[in-house]
Motif scaffolding. Sequence first.
Motif, mmCIF file in Angstrom:
data_model
loop_
_atom_site.group_PDB
_atom_site.id
_atom_site.type_symbol
_atom_site.label_atom_id
_atom_site.label_comp_id
_atom_site.label_asym_id
_atom_site.label_seq_id
_atom_site.Cartn_x
_atom_site.Cartn_y
_atom_site.Cartn_z
ATOM 1 N N ALA A 1 0.850 -1.199 0.000
ATOM 2 C CA ALA A 1 0.000 0.000 0.000
ATOM 3 C C ALA A 1 0.881 1.242 0.000
ATOM 4 C CB ALA A 1 -0.907 0.014 1.219
ATOM 5 N N GLN A 2 0.410 2.263 -0.669
ATOM 6 C CA GLN A 2 1.163 3.508 -0.747
ATOM 7 C C GLN A 2 0.992 4.281 0.558
ATOM 8 O OE1 GLN A 2 0.270 5.930 -4.097
ATOM 9 N NE2 GLN A 2 1.734 7.510 -3.557
ATOM 10 N N ALA A 3 2.091 4.781 1.082
ATOM 11 C CA ALA A 3 2.059 5.549 2.326
ATOM 12 C C ALA A 3 1.423 6.914 2.069
ATOM 13 C CB ALA A 3 3.471 5.730 2.863
ATOM 14 N N PRO A 4 0.539 7.348 2.953
ATOM 15 C CA PRO A 4 -0.080 8.669 2.765
ATOM 16 C C PRO A 4 0.933 9.779 3.015
ATOM 17 C CG PRO A 4 -0.729 7.731 4.868
ATOM 18 C CD PRO A 4 0.062 6.685 4.153
ATOM 19 N N ARG A 5 0.748 10.882 2.307
ATOM 20 C CA ARG A 5 1.610 12.040 2.506
ATOM 21 C C ARG A 5 1.184 12.767 3.772
ATOM 22 N NH1 ARG A 5 3.279 14.714 -2.987
ATOM 23 N NH2 ARG A 5 3.977 16.194 -1.440
ATOM 24 N N PHE A 6 2.115 13.429 4.391
ATOM 25 C CA PHE A 6 1.842 14.134 5.642
ATOM 26 C C PHE A 6 0.773 15.205 5.453
ATOM 27 C CE2 PHE A 6 2.856 17.175 9.047
ATOM 28 C CZ PHE A 6 2.853 16.325 10.131
ATOM 29 N N THR A 7 0.798 15.871 4.315
ATOM 30 C CA THR A 7 -0.143 16.962 4.079
ATOM 31 C C THR A 7 -1.515 16.480 3.611
ATOM 32 O OG1 THR A 7 0.706 17.238 1.836
ATOM 33 C CG2 THR A 7 1.658 18.641 3.559
ATOM 34 N N GLU A 8 -1.714 15.181 3.448
ATOM 35 C CA GLU A 8 -3.006 14.664 3.007
ATOM 36 C C GLU A 8 -3.981 14.457 4.155
ATOM 37 O OE1 GLU A 8 -2.149 11.140 0.800
ATOM 38 O OE2 GLU A 8 -1.455 12.241 -0.943
ATOM 39 N N SER A 9 -3.554 14.669 5.367
ATOM 40 C CA SER A 9 -4.410 14.452 6.519
ATOM 41 C C SER A 9 -4.811 15.785 7.153
ATOM 42 C CB SER A 9 -3.675 13.604 7.566
ATOM 43 O OG SER A 9 -4.359 13.633 8.784
ATOM 44 N N PRO A 10 -6.105 16.049 7.265
ATOM 45 C CA PRO A 10 -6.533 17.278 7.949
ATOM 46 C C PRO A 10 -6.060 17.332 9.407
ATOM 47 C CG PRO A 10 -8.354 16.358 6.703
ATOM 48 C CD PRO A 10 -7.244 15.359 6.662
ATOM 49 N N LEU A 11 -6.011 16.180 10.074
ATOM 50 C CA LEU A 11 -5.542 16.166 11.461
ATOM 51 C C LEU A 11 -4.072 16.572 11.547
ATOM 52 C CD1 LEU A 11 -6.175 15.626 14.407
ATOM 53 C CD2 LEU A 11 -5.630 13.218 14.015
ATOM 54 N N SER A 12 -3.267 16.115 10.602
ATOM 55 C CA SER A 12 -1.858 16.512 10.582
ATOM 56 C C SER A 12 -1.729 18.011 10.348
ATOM 57 C CB SER A 12 -1.103 15.763 9.484
ATOM 58 O OG SER A 12 -1.058 14.391 9.759
ATOM 59 N N MET A 13 -2.519 18.539 9.446
ATOM 60 C CA MET A 13 -2.463 19.975 9.163
ATOM 61 C C MET A 13 -2.936 20.794 10.365
ATOM 62 S SD MET A 13 -1.062 20.432 6.238
ATOM 63 C CE MET A 13 0.038 19.258 6.999
ATOM 64 N N LEU A 14 -3.919 20.283 11.081
ATOM 65 C CA LEU A 14 -4.379 20.951 12.292
ATOM 66 C C LEU A 14 -3.253 21.002 13.330
ATOM 67 C CD1 LEU A 14 -6.982 22.119 13.730
ATOM 68 C CD2 LEU A 14 -7.139 19.867 14.795
ATOM 69 N N CYS A 15 -2.559 19.888 13.508
ATOM 70 C CA CYS A 15 -1.454 19.822 14.471
ATOM 71 C C CYS A 15 -0.295 20.738 14.072
ATOM 72 C CB CYS A 15 -0.958 18.387 14.612
ATOM 73 S SG CYS A 15 -2.157 17.266 15.352
ATOM 74 N N VAL A 16 0.042 20.749 12.794
ATOM 75 C CA VAL A 16 1.114 21.621 12.305
ATOM 76 C C VAL A 16 0.737 23.081 12.524
ATOM 77 C CG1 VAL A 16 2.269 22.448 10.210
ATOM 78 C CG2 VAL A 16 2.085 20.020 10.639
ATOM 79 N N GLY A 17 -0.480 23.445 12.147
ATOM 80 C CA GLY A 17 -0.922 24.824 12.311
ATOM 81 C C GLY A 17 -0.942 25.245 13.767
#
Length: 170
Positions: free
Chosen positions: A127-143
């Motif tokens: 399976a292809q690994a998801p990109r970090f920026t493809e997750s809204p939760l990741s973007m919420l944490c980064v922001g």
Amino acid sequence: MNITTLALLALTPILVWRIYARLKTQMARQRSIMSRHYTGILVFGAMILVPLSEVLARPMELGALAAGTALGIFWGNFGLRRTRYEDTQEGYFFTPPMRLGIVMAMVLIARVLYIGFELYTLQGSGAQAPRFTESPLSMLCVGLTAGYFVTYSVGLLLWRRKLRQAIERG
């Protein structure tokens, strides 16, 4: 479960504890150094702008990054009001609110650890690994994390600028 998985599960709490211990020392009384504040603005500003360039076409992730940044700015201003500022003979010092700073940093660290665990479980599955920026939760944490620390750095620069102007006036 293989031995590698067991070792990973055993070492994760140690890693989290070491990160926490390191953050705890960083959230103590510190000398205010202007270059560090500028570096904080550049690094954490880039933490917002780089993912922003990737999520502009994806409204869910863009909204999560914007919401996280707005929350981070709010908490950064709250943290600045709780900070103890000192102007002493030895120089300028500040003491940030320890718990708030640790929580803001650990939010992003926890998300990165989760993604690392997710990548580990996908290993060998094809399976292809998801990109970090493809997750809204990741973007919420980064922001959230970047917004907090960039606001904090800007606030410290403004404090130092205000002190310098007071010295120049009288």
